[in-house]
Design a protein around this motif. Sequence first.
Motif, mmCIF file in Angstrom:
data_model
loop_
_atom_site.group_PDB
_atom_site.id
_atom_site.type_symbol
_atom_site.label_atom_id
_atom_site.label_comp_id
_atom_site.label_asym_id
_atom_site.label_seq_id
_atom_site.Cartn_x
_atom_site.Cartn_y
_atom_site.Cartn_z
ATOM 1 N N PHE A 86 31.285 37.546 42.541
ATOM 2 C CA PHE A 86 31.657 38.927 42.828
ATOM 3 C C PHE A 86 32.593 39.504 41.768
ATOM 4 C CE2 PHE A 86 31.020 38.498 47.708
ATOM 5 C CZ PHE A 86 29.683 38.285 47.489
ATOM 6 N N ILE A 87 33.258 38.646 40.995
ATOM 7 C CA ILE A 87 34.152 39.143 39.953
ATOM 8 C C ILE A 87 33.367 39.965 38.945
ATOM 9 C CG2 ILE A 87 35.768 38.505 38.121
ATOM 10 C CD1 ILE A 87 36.231 35.881 39.688
ATOM 11 N N SER A 88 32.277 39.420 38.449
ATOM 12 C CA SER A 88 31.478 40.166 37.470
ATOM 13 C C SER A 88 30.593 41.209 38.140
ATOM 14 C CB SER A 88 30.613 39.209 36.648
ATOM 15 O OG SER A 88 29.739 38.502 37.495
ATOM 16 N N LEU A 89 30.198 40.961 39.376
ATOM 17 C CA LEU A 89 29.323 41.899 40.065
ATOM 18 C C LEU A 89 30.038 43.205 40.399
ATOM 19 C CD1 LEU A 89 26.477 42.173 41.280
ATOM 20 C CD2 LEU A 89 27.404 41.274 43.409
ATOM 21 N N TYR A 90 31.266 43.101 40.910
ATOM 22 C CA TYR A 90 32.008 44.292 41.317
ATOM 23 C C TYR A 90 33.145 44.654 40.374
ATOM 24 C CZ TYR A 90 29.502 43.487 45.661
ATOM 25 O OH TYR A 90 28.522 43.286 46.596
ATOM 26 N N GLY A 91 33.513 43.750 39.481
ATOM 27 C CA GLY A 91 34.586 44.024 38.535
ATOM 28 C C GLY A 91 35.973 43.994 39.157
ATOM 29 N N ILE A 92 36.134 43.278 40.248
ATOM 30 C CA ILE A 92 37.433 43.195 40.930
ATOM 31 C C ILE A 92 37.923 41.758 40.809
ATOM 32 C CG2 ILE A 92 38.643 43.493 43.119
ATOM 33 C CD1 ILE A 92 36.422 45.484 43.895
ATOM 34 N N ARG A 93 39.004 41.565 40.085
ATOM 35 C CA ARG A 93 39.507 40.208 39.821
ATOM 36 C C ARG A 93 40.125 39.549 41.039
ATOM 37 N NH1 ARG A 93 41.903 41.425 33.905
ATOM 38 N NH2 ARG A 93 39.907 41.396 32.844
ATOM 39 N N LEU A 94 40.442 40.347 42.048
ATOM 40 C CA LEU A 94 41.014 39.778 43.266
ATOM 41 C C LEU A 94 40.050 38.811 43.940
ATOM 42 C CD1 LEU A 94 43.432 39.732 45.129
ATOM 43 C CD2 LEU A 94 42.504 41.720 46.311
ATOM 44 N N TYR A 95 38.752 38.969 43.684
ATOM 45 C CA TYR A 95 37.781 38.002 44.217
ATOM 46 C C TYR A 95 38.020 36.616 43.624
ATOM 47 C CZ TYR A 95 34.957 41.418 46.704
ATOM 48 O OH TYR A 95 34.515 42.361 47.579
ATOM 49 N N GLY A 96 38.488 36.547 42.408
ATOM 50 C CA GLY A 96 38.812 35.258 41.805
ATOM 51 C C GLY A 96 39.987 34.596 42.496
ATOM 52 N N VAL A 97 40.976 35.394 42.863
ATOM 53 C CA VAL A 97 42.123 34.864 43.605
ATOM 54 C C VAL A 97 41.668 34.352 44.969
ATOM 55 C CG1 VAL A 97 44.347 35.461 44.640
ATOM 56 C CG2 VAL A 97 43.729 36.382 42.402
ATOM 57 N N LEU A 98 40.845 35.154 45.637
ATOM 58 C CA LEU A 98 40.327 34.748 46.942
ATOM 59 C C LEU A 98 39.518 33.459 46.827
ATOM 60 C CD1 LEU A 98 39.839 35.280 49.955
ATOM 61 C CD2 LEU A 98 37.927 36.751 49.287
ATOM 62 N N ALA A 99 38.675 33.381 45.811
ATOM 63 C CA ALA A 99 37.877 32.171 45.595
ATOM 64 C C ALA A 99 38.779 30.963 45.364
ATOM 65 C CB ALA A 99 36.934 32.365 44.414
ATOM 66 N N GLY A 100 39.778 31.121 44.521
ATOM 67 C CA GLY A 100 40.688 30.017 44.230
ATOM 68 C C GLY A 100 41.449 29.538 45.453
ATOM 69 N N VAL A 101 41.891 30.486 46.273
ATOM 70 C CA VAL A 101 42.636 30.110 47.476
ATOM 71 C C VAL A 101 41.729 29.374 48.462
ATOM 72 C CG1 VAL A 101 43.849 31.038 49.491
ATOM 73 C CG2 VAL A 101 44.363 31.919 47.224
ATOM 74 N N LEU A 102 40.523 29.880 48.683
ATOM 75 C CA LEU A 102 39.610 29.221 49.624
ATOM 76 C C LEU A 102 39.198 27.836 49.134
ATOM 77 C CD1 LEU A 102 37.315 32.171 50.755
ATOM 78 C CD2 LEU A 102 39.142 31.075 52.050
ATOM 79 N N VAL A 103 38.865 27.732 47.854
ATOM 80 C CA VAL A 103 38.498 26.423 47.297
ATOM 81 C C VAL A 103 39.699 25.482 47.355
ATOM 82 C CG1 VAL A 103 37.834 25.217 45.182
ATOM 83 C CG2 VAL A 103 36.619 27.286 45.867
ATOM 84 N N GLY A 104 40.879 26.008 47.069
ATOM 85 C CA GLY A 104 42.089 25.181 47.127
ATOM 86 C C GLY A 104 42.373 24.652 48.518
ATOM 87 N N ILE A 105 42.243 25.521 49.526
ATOM 88 C CA ILE A 105 42.462 25.080 50.907
ATOM 89 C C ILE A 105 41.443 24.016 51.290
ATOM 90 C CG2 ILE A 105 42.363 25.801 53.322
ATOM 91 C CD1 ILE A 105 43.419 28.541 52.366
ATOM 92 N N GLY A 106 40.188 24.250 50.917
ATOM 93 C CA GLY A 106 39.153 23.263 51.233
ATOM 94 C C GLY A 106 39.399 21.935 50.543
#
Length: 101
Positions: free
Chosen positions: A34-54
Amino acid sequence: MPAGLLVAIALGILEPTLFLPASLIIVGAHYLTFISLYGIRLYGVLAGVLVGIGAVALFWMPGIRGISGWIGAAVLLAAAVPLYLGSRAAMREPSADPAAA
């Protein structure tokens, strides 16, 4: 994503406590596109947090495996408003491509 969830289901069949952390990793990784699809870098933060929790629940803190789904849900709810505001701001910005105008 569907193939990744099949892996999470297979892990859940072998060891039911592994399903939620594996699902968090897979869902978090799918937000990276979604980072490249929508151009919103906050998706990268969300991805990192979810992967980190998992990953933490899977490898370092097995005691939170049972509630890792609730933790992930709380993270998704907390990210909903900033992502909504970010998407509205991205839609209002003029395109940098002159051919698109």
